[in-house]
Design an enzyme around this catalytic site. Sequence first.
Site, PDB file in Angstrom:
ATOM      1  CG  ASP A 161      23.666 110.896   8.057  1.00  0.00           C
ATOM      2  OD1 ASP A 161      24.775 110.867   7.515  1.00  0.00           O
ATOM      3  OD2 ASP A 161      22.715 110.165   7.696  1.00  0.00           O
ATOM      4  CG  HIS A 213      22.761 108.152   4.460  1.00  0.00           C
ATOM      5  ND1 HIS A 213      23.493 108.695   5.493  1.00  0.00           N
ATOM      6  CD2 HIS A 213      23.575 107.248   3.873  1.00  0.00           C
ATOM      7  CE1 HIS A 213      24.687 108.129   5.534  1.00  0.00           C
ATOM      8  NE2 HIS A 213      24.765 107.246   4.554  1.00  0.00           N
TER       9      HIS A 213
HETATM   10  P1  NAD Z   1      30.488  95.205   2.486  1.00  0.00           P
HETATM   11  O1  NAD Z   1      30.773  95.224   1.017  1.00  0.00           O
HETATM   12  O2  NAD Z   1      31.580  94.981   3.456  1.00  0.00           O
HETATM   13  O3  NAD Z   1      29.388  94.108   2.773  1.00  0.00           O
HETATM   14  C1  NAD Z   1      28.217  93.986   2.034  1.00  0.00           C
HETATM   15  C2  NAD Z   1      27.782  92.539   2.128  1.00  0.00           C
HETATM   16  O4  NAD Z   1      26.514  92.445   1.510  1.00  0.00           O
HETATM   17  C3  NAD Z   1      28.714  91.562   1.416  1.00  0.00           C
HETATM   18  O5  NAD Z   1      29.085  90.518   2.304  1.00  0.00           O
HETATM   19  C4  NAD Z   1      27.860  91.038   0.256  1.00  0.00           C
HETATM   20  O6  NAD Z   1      28.149  89.702  -0.058  1.00  0.00           O
HETATM   21  C5  NAD Z   1      26.463  91.205   0.842  1.00  0.00           C
HETATM   22  N1  NAD Z   1      25.384  91.265  -0.153  1.00  0.00           N
HETATM   23  C6  NAD Z   1      25.390  91.814  -1.386  1.00  0.00           C
HETATM   24  N2  NAD Z   1      24.223  91.596  -2.001  1.00  0.00           N
HETATM   25  C7  NAD Z   1      23.442  90.913  -1.143  1.00  0.00           C
HETATM   26  C8  NAD Z   1      22.133  90.387  -1.202  1.00  0.00           C
HETATM   27  N3  NAD Z   1      21.385  90.511  -2.302  1.00  0.00           N
HETATM   28  N4  NAD Z   1      21.647  89.722  -0.137  1.00  0.00           N
HETATM   29  C9  NAD Z   1      22.388  89.565   0.971  1.00  0.00           C
HETATM   30  N5  NAD Z   1      23.668  90.011   1.089  1.00  0.00           N
HETATM   31  C10 NAD Z   1      24.168  90.696   0.051  1.00  0.00           C
HETATM   32  O7  NAD Z   1      29.707  96.571   2.776  1.00  0.00           O
HETATM   33  P2  NAD Z   1      29.489  97.279   4.182  1.00  0.00           P
HETATM   34  O8  NAD Z   1      30.647  98.147   4.474  1.00  0.00           O
HETATM   35  O9  NAD Z   1      29.043  96.294   5.183  1.00  0.00           O
HETATM   36  O10 NAD Z   1      28.301  98.303   3.794  1.00  0.00           O
HETATM   37  C11 NAD Z   1      27.037  97.819   3.436  1.00  0.00           C
HETATM   38  C12 NAD Z   1      26.182  98.950   2.902  1.00  0.00           C
HETATM   39  O11 NAD Z   1      25.922  99.923   3.907  1.00  0.00           O
HETATM   40  C13 NAD Z   1      26.791  99.732   1.742  1.00  0.00           C
HETATM   41  O12 NAD Z   1      25.772  99.997   0.791  1.00  0.00           O
HETATM   42  C14 NAD Z   1      27.232 101.025   2.381  1.00  0.00           C
HETATM   43  O13 NAD Z   1      27.312 102.080   1.447  1.00  0.00           O
HETATM   44  C15 NAD Z   1      26.108 101.229   3.361  1.00  0.00           C
HETATM   45  N6  NAD Z   1      26.339 102.182   4.449  1.00  0.00           N
HETATM   46  C16 NAD Z   1      25.272 102.946   4.837  1.00  0.00           C
HETATM   47  C17 NAD Z   1      25.426 103.836   5.879  1.00  0.00           C
HETATM   48  C18 NAD Z   1      24.262 104.699   6.342  1.00  0.00           C
HETATM   49  O14 NAD Z   1      24.487 105.555   7.214  1.00  0.00           O
HETATM   50  N7  NAD Z   1      23.035 104.547   5.854  1.00  0.00           N
HETATM   51  C19 NAD Z   1      26.656 103.959   6.518  1.00  0.00           C
HETATM   52  C20 NAD Z   1      27.705 103.161   6.118  1.00  0.00           C
HETATM   53  C21 NAD Z   1      27.539 102.261   5.073  1.00  0.00           C
HETATM   54  C1  LMR Z   2      28.531 106.765   5.361  1.00  0.00           C
HETATM   55  O1  LMR Z   2      27.763 107.708   5.582  1.00  0.00           O
HETATM   56  O2  LMR Z   2      29.520 106.521   6.082  1.00  0.00           O
HETATM   57  C2  LMR Z   2      28.290 105.852   4.175  1.00  0.00           C
HETATM   58  O3  LMR Z   2      26.958 105.985   3.744  1.00  0.00           O
HETATM   59  C3  LMR Z   2      29.250 106.159   3.090  1.00  0.00           C
HETATM   60  C4  LMR Z   2      29.135 105.205   1.916  1.00  0.00           C
HETATM   61  O4  LMR Z   2      29.050 105.713   0.782  1.00  0.00           O
HETATM   62  O5  LMR Z   2      29.117 103.983   2.132  1.00  0.00           O
END
Ligand code: NAD
Ligand code: LMR
Length: 329
Positions: free
Chosen positions: A160, A188
């Site tokens: 962000d 967030h």
């Molecule tokens: P994704 O679905 O591509 O990958 C998630 C992975 O986590 C998968 O491979 C899954 O098998 C694994 N997983 C699920 N449960 C698990 C566990 N208990 N232990 C270990 N691995 C586990 O998702 P992504 O696009 O990589 O995003 C991951 C997370 O990050 C999501 O929750 C998304 O919303 C979040 N995110 C946060 C931000 C932020 O700014 N804070 C930004 C973008 C995404």
């Molecule tokens: C982002 O800010 O890009 C993510 O947290 C969005 C989401 O819901 O995975």
Amino acid sequence: MTRTPVNVTVTGAAGQIGYALLFRIASGHLLGADVPVRLRLLEIPQGLKAAEGTAMELDDCAFPLLQGIEITDDPNVGFDGANVALLVGARPRTKGMERGDLLEANGGIFKPQGKAINDHAADDIKVLVVGNPANTNALIAQAAAPDVPAERFTAMTRLDHNRALSQLAKKTGAQVSDIKKLTIWGNHSATQYPDIFHAEIAGKNAAEVIADEQWLADDFIPTVAKRGAAIIEARGASSAASAANAAIDHVHTWVNGTAEGNWTSMGIPSDGSYGVPEGLISSFPVTTKNGTYEIVQGLDINEFSRARIDASVQELAEERDAVRALGLI
Ligand code: NAD
Ligand code: LMR
């Protein structure tokens, strides 16, 4: 190489953020170009094969700093001796899922991971939670790790922060590197508050340079706060490379320090500063030095900011109450 390798654990290693993150950790961007690393990839059983594929690719890069890769679906193994833990894997919201269901499902992930960190991580463990809802997942993990100092659990709002920098640079024609002292407050989520009232653009107060409260309220703040949703809409998947980049930035800054005259934004346990209830994991302006961080104190919070900070903090308090009611903290 004489330095002891740093153990870095990445959960959700086979996911899209994991794929964008691991190569940068192994090439030295997380901790420094002279710091060897050992990677631990923690996945669920269904993710192990893909994680093995990623590990093969990591091998094929022949990174001089990479001193080993271990893949596991056991958190007790994954966090054993971990110095840095990036908790990326989370349960995404699926159709028909209520917010309470999402919090409960994530409790099933972050509570045992917090316990495994408590029992097995190194004494200097630093945790960054990326998986959403990041602030509250960090709270769950922290509550399950009573022997680890609470301030070692942080949540990612650096994406962000970077989004806000970029929007401000676009609006003013300034270079991103000319913008300092920007703050993301709160959660967030779409309630987060990107604050430019203390920010500087090439040494001048950003709010005075912009001098357009309507742009701030109707354009800048919603663009930053809803950027994640806009990316999901455009890409058909949530942000991955930019999220991985922000995770690298967050840990790099935490370990290596903020520059003089600047600060960053991190989701950290509140000490009660700025009226944020103690213990909530909320985003604040922080400076970092020697692997520790401090909240920037003494900022004047005007009415415009106060209302927005309070709204986001209120959402965090509601999430905390919901996970408390579920027995997760
Ligand atoms: P994704 O679905 O591509 O990958 C998630 C992975 O986590 C998968 O491979 C899954 O098998 C694994 N997983 C699920 N449960 C698990 C566990 N208990 N232990 C270990 N691995 C586990 O998702 P992504 O696009 O990589 O995003 C991951 C997370 O990050 C999501 O929750 C998304 O919303 C979040 N995110 C946060 C931000 C932020 O700014 N804070 C930004 C973008 C995404
Ligand atoms: C982002 O800010 O890009 C993510 O947290 C969005 C989401 O819901 O995975």
